[in-house]
Structure formats: C-alpha cells, structure tokens
Design a protein around this motif. Structure first.
Motif, mmCIF file in Angstrom:
data_model
loop_
_atom_site.group_PDB
_atom_site.id
_atom_site.type_symbol
_atom_site.label_atom_id
_atom_site.label_comp_id
_atom_site.label_asym_id
_atom_site.label_seq_id
_atom_site.Cartn_x
_atom_site.Cartn_y
_atom_site.Cartn_z
ATOM 1 N N HIS A 187 0.809 -1.223 0.000
ATOM 2 C CA HIS A 187 0.000 0.000 0.000
ATOM 3 C C HIS A 187 0.843 1.274 0.000
ATOM 4 C CE1 HIS A 187 -3.623 2.347 0.663
ATOM 5 N NE2 HIS A 187 -3.030 2.956 1.676
ATOM 6 N N PHE A 188 2.001 1.244 0.649
ATOM 7 C CA PHE A 188 2.831 2.437 0.752
ATOM 8 C C PHE A 188 4.076 2.357 -0.132
ATOM 9 C CE2 PHE A 188 0.380 2.440 4.691
ATOM 10 C CZ PHE A 188 -0.132 3.727 4.656
ATOM 11 N N CYS A 189 4.069 1.476 -1.126
ATOM 12 C CA CYS A 189 5.208 1.321 -2.031
ATOM 13 C C CYS A 189 5.289 2.540 -2.964
ATOM 14 C CB CYS A 189 5.050 0.041 -2.841
ATOM 15 S SG CYS A 189 6.319 -0.161 -4.090
ATOM 16 N N THR A 193 0.492 4.526 -10.159
ATOM 17 C CA THR A 193 -0.958 4.757 -10.067
ATOM 18 C C THR A 193 -1.285 6.225 -10.351
ATOM 19 O OG1 THR A 193 -1.217 2.981 -8.450
ATOM 20 C CG2 THR A 193 -2.960 4.647 -8.517
ATOM 21 N N LEU A 194 -0.526 7.144 -9.784
ATOM 22 C CA LEU A 194 -0.764 8.572 -10.036
ATOM 23 C C LEU A 194 -0.550 8.915 -11.515
ATOM 24 C CD1 LEU A 194 0.887 10.185 -6.895
ATOM 25 C CD2 LEU A 194 -1.559 10.081 -7.418
ATOM 26 N N VAL A 195 0.485 8.373 -12.122
ATOM 27 C CA VAL A 195 0.739 8.622 -13.547
ATOM 28 C C VAL A 195 -0.437 8.102 -14.372
ATOM 29 C CG1 VAL A 195 2.199 7.964 -15.508
ATOM 30 C CG2 VAL A 195 3.248 8.713 -13.344
ATOM 31 N N ARG A 196 -0.916 6.897 -14.030
ATOM 32 C CA ARG A 196 -2.060 6.326 -14.750
ATOM 33 C C ARG A 196 -3.292 7.200 -14.567
ATOM 34 N NH1 ARG A 196 -2.526 1.834 -12.159
ATOM 35 N NH2 ARG A 196 -4.470 2.291 -11.104
#
Length: 162
Positions: free
Chosen positions: A145-147, A154-157
């Motif tokens: 979860h904190f990787c 995920t943010l880029v996606r």
C-alpha cells in the motif's frame, strides 16, 4: 540544556535497566538521553547512532528484525520509520497519534496513549517478555500500500486518464 520531563525520566531509565537499547536519530533530545543514560549508570545498555541517512536506517531494520521500534510521539502523520518497520515485520510500540493506527493492527505492535509514560513502559516490558511472538500480519499490506513505485505508477495512470 533541554531536559526530559520528569514523568518520562523514570520510565525511560526503568526500561533501559531491563533491556538494551539502540537509539537512532539525532537532535536536541539526544543530548538529554545521553546525559540521563550516564546519570543512571546505563552506558553499557544503550548505544546511540546519532543522525543517519535513510539507507543506513533501513540496514539497521534489516539486521534487527527481532527488535522493536519505539516511537513515543505527540504528533505524527504516517511515519515512514513505522511504515518501514511494519513492512519488515518488526514489532512497533508507538503513540496513538495521527495516522499511526492506520499502519498497525494488534499483530504489528502496541499503540499507547500520548503523554502516558507508564503505558509506554508497560508496552516495552510486555514486548520484551513476549518478544518471540509472531509479528507482522499486515507487513505485506503495508509494504504494498505504501510502495513508492506503485503509488507513482498509479498517479501517472490516473493523470494520464484525465
């Protein structure tokens, strides 16, 4: 000279009389803790690292998996040091402030009320007496979860979809 508040002084020394400690980090409180350790005649029970770069802290965590990370604090967000400890299955004893509870379940360690040195001392003693107990049922969840790389991807996606 900064002083450790009297309510914290005796629990700190009592814990050190029962088990050795490695205190990681620097800053003004290090001077106070070193002085208290010397005044209590406990220099042989405590080692101080001073400030360390993050990579060295991670190495210490890897080498000391049977240890506990203790973070008595009055204010936190989601502390990276606890993320790293939980992700490695290291027992955590921390003040129940900020986002600390999000990282931990009962298998990861003990939350204590802030400003409660007696509960902190008891939590350390309990861990010391039961240190063979299994720790880390949430280790994989926290590590995932904190990787950083997964969160960046995920943010880029997400931004790419907008």
């Amino acid at each position: 000279l900064l002083r450790l508040p009297r309510p914290l002084r005796e629990p700190f020394l009592a814990a050190l009389r029962q088990q050795p400690a490695l205190i990681v980090g620097g800053g003004p409180r290090e001077v106070v803790l070193r002085r208290l350790t010397a005044e209590g005649g406990l220099q042989d029970r405590v080692s101080f690292t001073g400030a360390l770069p993050p990579a060295q802290v991670l190495e210490l965590l890897e080498r000391n998996r049977g240890s506990a990370v203790v973070l008595p604090s009055l204010s936190e967000g989601i502390p990276v040091s606890l993320m790293e400890a939980v992700a490695r299955g290291i027992h955590v004893i921390a003040s129940d402030v900020g986002g600390v509870a999000e990282l931990m379940g009962p298998a990861e360690g003990t939350l204590v009320p802030p400003r409660d040195p007696d509960r902190l001392r008891l939590a350390i003693q309990d861990w010391w007496q039961n240190r063979g107990a299994k720790v880390g049922s949430r280790a994989e969840i926290v590590a995932d979860h904190f990787c950083l790389s997964k969160n960046v991807a995920t943010l880029v996606r997400w931004f790419g979809e907008s």
